[in-house]
Design a protein around this motif. Structure first.
Motif: not given
Length: 339
Positions: A33-44, A86-98
């Motif tokens: 979750y943390a890796a996906v959120a941080q990676a997406l945040g950096a990319v976006f 932030s909403l997009a990157s952490f939201g996608v990471a949370a969706l994967i977690l779900f």
């Protein structure tokens, strides 16, 4: 064809292996979750900066030369979009977690506690937890003051970044509501509830530790660990819904509305607010511990984990998370102090 004999394990070794497996899977999920959120945040963020630079240069071919001249301007421009990022990157990471833990998360008991296990929150207890939240803020303020008196500017890179980006309603939505909900889902939900069968103390402390490291810097991490213990106890005994409410109170009210209102009066307002947090937090915290200290000690003693439980911290994914997060904390803090 005969199977090869399994290597002999002593009962102690078997217990340690069980704990490593028990911790490894939820720690791996949190790491993902943390890796996906941080990676997406950096990319976006990178894409947004590049788009801004291209738009400003008027020519994609010139953007590379333009970037060195306008990098700081690009960073400042992108800050206004950090709420959406932030909403997009952490939201996608949370969706994967779900998706990975949908059976667990979809249970009603995951949010409100299993019938007969979760306590009913009383008004007096809710007030005590609010006071302890202010006490955690007071500890944070006192630590900063003590280091400052010693000549060390105990800065918090993550707090500075949040302050710079908290200029849009999207960022306030993330800081005050979405962020707390997702963080409680991850740390007091998936992680802590997975570890609870191996000891409530162990589950609360482990989730608080990983929550602290998740914040990526020393100052915020120390506060997050203390706050994680309070949130962990609330989620364990009263349900995830109540820990979410307490987390929202900390972020949206203490760190948001009241902090911004105090800041509107300049340094005098900030100093007055910090002093109020210290006075209320210290006096209130002492009062709470005086009234309920014996209950806290009894809870700690009643929920001690069996000997060897903390061998679970040698799980590969847990160690990977701690090492990578620890490196980020060290680099972030060193950069802030040296810079």
């Amino acid at each position: 064809m005969p199977q090869s004999p399994q290597p002999y394990m002593t009962p102690q070794q078997a217990a340690r292996a069980i704990m490593r497996r028990a911790v490894n899977r939820p720690a791996g999920v949190v790491l993902l979750y943390a890796a996906v959120a941080q990676a997406l945040g950096a990319v976006f963020s990178g894409v947004a900066m590049l788009m801004w630079l291209v738009a400003q240069s008027g020519d994609p071919a010139r953007a590379r030369q333009y970037v060195m001249l306008k990098l700081n301007d690009a960073y400042s421009a992108v800050m206004q979009y950090m709420g959406v990022i932030s909403l997009a990157s952490f939201g996608v990471a949370a969706l994967i977690l779900f998706l990975l833990r949908r059976r667990m998360i979809a249970r009603r008991g995951f949010w409100v506690g299993d019938h007969g296990e979760a306590r009913r929150m009383r008004a007096a207890w809710a007030l005590d937890f609010l006071i302890l939240t202010v006490s955690a803020q007071a500890v944070f303020v006192l630590l900063q003051a003590l280091f400052s008196a010693a000549g060390v500017d105990l800065v918090s890179p993550s707090m500075e970044a949040l302050s710079e980006s908290a200029i849009t309603w999207e960022m306030w939505l993330y800081i005050g509501l979405v962020g707390p909900v997702i963080e409680e889902l991850v740390f007091r939900g998936v992680l802590m509830q997975s570890l609870a069968p191996y000891g409530r103390n162990f589950a609360i402390v482990t989730s608080a530790l990983m929550f602290a490291l998740y914040h990526g810097d020393l100052v915020q991490g120390l506060f997050a660990f203390v706050m994680g213990l309070v949130l962990g106890f609330v989620a364990m005994e009263y349900s995830l819904v109540w820990s979410i409410a307490l987390h929202v109170f900390n972020n949206a009210i203490l760190g948001g509305v009241l902090s911004e209102y105090a800041a509107s009066f300049g340094d005098a307002g900030n100093n007055a607010y910090a002093l109020a947090l210290v006075v209320i937090g210290v006096i209130g915290g002492i009062a709470v511990f005086a009234r309920h200290g014996h209950e806290m000690r009894a809870y700690r003693d009643a929920n001690r984990s069996p000997r060897g439980t903390y061998w679970g911290w040698t799980a590969p994914w847990f160690l990977t998370y701690v090492i990578l997060s620890g490196l980020l904390v060290a680099v972030s803090f060193a950069g802030a102090v040296l810079g």
